[in-house]
Design an enzyme around this catalytic site. Structure first.
Site, PDB file in Angstrom:
ATOM      1  CD  GLN A  40      -3.337  -4.168   6.771  1.00  0.00           C
ATOM      2  OE1 GLN A  40      -3.230  -3.230   5.991  1.00  0.00           O
ATOM      3  NE2 GLN A  40      -3.979  -5.279   6.468  1.00  0.00           N
TER       4      GLN A  40
ATOM      5  CE  LYS B 129      -3.825  -2.360   2.301  1.00  0.00           C
ATOM      6  NZ  LYS B 129      -4.497  -2.665   3.582  1.00  0.00           N
TER       7      LYS B 129
ATOM      8  CG  ASP C 204      -9.558   0.065   4.830  1.00  0.00           C
ATOM      9  OD1 ASP C 204      -9.211  -0.261   3.679  1.00  0.00           O
ATOM     10  OD2 ASP C 204      -8.890  -0.201   5.846  1.00  0.00           O
TER      11      ASP C 204
END
Length: 291
Positions: free
Chosen positions: A98, A54, A121
Site C-alpha cells: 500500500q 480491499k 497493482d
C-alpha cells in the site's frame, strides 16, 4: 436533460459476483486458492481505510488476503525481505504494498522488487512496458476500472477524442494508453497546460485525475460528453468530492461518475480480477507441468 450516472458500485457488484464464481471453480477443479499478500507500513488513516476495503472485497470474493501491518520504523531492507519471501512463495498469487510509504523507503525500489508475475497493482515497469506495446500484462487497477465503466455503456470508443487531465504514473499516463489501444485519439493535459478549458471542451470522453477539488466546471465540458471523475478530495466540512463539479456538469454531460461510488469500487474490483488472473495462470502452469 441530466446525465446518466455511471454507478461504479453497481457495476462492481456485478463483476465481483462473476469473479467469485471463477474463484469457486478454481478452488474446486484446480485446487488453487487465489491469495493476495497485502503489506501496510505505518498509520496513515487513508491507507488503513483502503486496505480494509480491499481485504473485505477479497473475503467476499473468496480470495485469501494475507495482511501484514508494520510500524513506520520498518526499514527498506526489511520490507524488501518480505517481498522476496512473497515472490518465492508459490501459494501467493498477488503482492500489494500500500502506497504511500514512509519517506525513508524508496517507493520505486519496492515496486520494482515485486515479481512482475505477482504485480497485481500493475505498477511494475515491466508490466507498464508490456501494456505500452500491447503485450499481455497486469493493467493498473484504476485505468482498468475506467475502461470497464466505459465498455459497460455500450458506446463505441473507436475514433473518440479522449482527453485525460492528469499525468500520474498510476492513473493519467496508463489510462491514456488503454484508450489508445481501443483506437481513440488521446490528448493529455496537466498543470502546465495553457487554456485548459479550450482543450477539455473538445473531449468526447473526459477523464479527470488531478486531485483538485471541483476543478472542472460545466464550462470545461462539451455538451453530451462522458465525464469520468477519478479525484477523491475531502473538503473542510469533511464531505468527499471529486475533481469535477458534479451538480453543474451533470446537466451538460451524457454520462458522469459520482464521487464517492464511481471509480473507487471499480479500482478494487480490478485488483480482484488481476489476482484471479494470476491464480488462473498458476493453475494452467500446474496442468502443463503435470502433462
Amino acid at each position: 436533460m441530466s446525465a446518466v450516472i455511471i454507478s461504479g458500485k453497481e457495476l462492481a457488484t456485478e463483476k465481483r459476483t462473476f469473479i467469485k464464481e471463477q474463484v469457486t471453480k478454481l478452488r474446486q477443479f484446480d485446487a488453487v486458492q487465489p491469495t493476495l499478500a497485502v503489506v501496510l507500513v505505518g498509520d496513515d488513516p487513508a491507507s488503513h481505510s483502503y486496505v480494509k476495503a480491499k481485504k473485505k472485497a477479497c473475503e467476499e470474493a473468496g480470495i485469501n488476503c494475507l495482511l501484514e501491518h508494520y510500524p513506520s520504523t520498518l526499514t527498506q531492507e526489511e520490507l524488501l525481505s518480505r517481498i522476496d519471501y512473497f515472490n518465492r512463495n508459490e501459494e501467493i498469487h498477488g503482492i500489494l504494498v500500500q502506497l504511500p510509504l514512509p519517506k525513508h523507503i524508496h517507493e520505486n525500489s519496492i515496486i520494482e522488487a515485486i515479481s512482475p508475475e505477482k504485480d497485481v497493482d500493475g505498477f511494475h515497469p515491466i508490466n507498464i512496458g508490456k501494456m505500452m506495446i500491447n503485450q499481455d500484462s497486469f493493467i493498473p487497477c484504476t485505468p482498468y476500472g475506467i475502461l470497464e465503466m466505459i465498455r459497460s455503456l455500450n458506446v463505441s470508443i473507436t475514433g473518440k477524442h479522449v482527453i485525460v487531465v492528469g499525468r500520474s504514473n498510476i492513473v493519467g499516463k496508463p489510462v491514456g494508453q488503454l484508450f489508445l489501444k481501443e483506437d481513440a485519439t488521446i490528448t493529455y493535459c496537466h498543470s502546465k497546460t495553457k487554456n485548459l478549458s479550450d482543450i477539455t471542451r473538445q473531449a468526447d470522453i473526459l477523464i479527470v485525475a488531478v486531485g483538485r477539488a471541483n476543478l472542472i466546471s460545466s464550462s470545461y465540458v462539451k455538451e453530451g460528453a462522458i465525464v469520468i471523475d477519478v479525484g477523491v478530495n475531502r473538503l473542510e466540512s469533511g464531505k468527499l468530492c471529486g475533481d469535477v463539479q458534479f451538480d453543474s456538469v451533470k446537466e451538460k454531460a451524457s454520462y458522469i461518475t459520482p464521487v464517492p461510488g464511481g471509480v473507487g469500487p471499480m479500482t478494487i474490483t480490478m485488483l480482484l480480477q488481476n489476482t484471479l488472473q494470476s491464480a488462473q495462470k498458476k493453475a494452467s502452469q500446474n496442468k502443463t507441468n503435470i502433462l
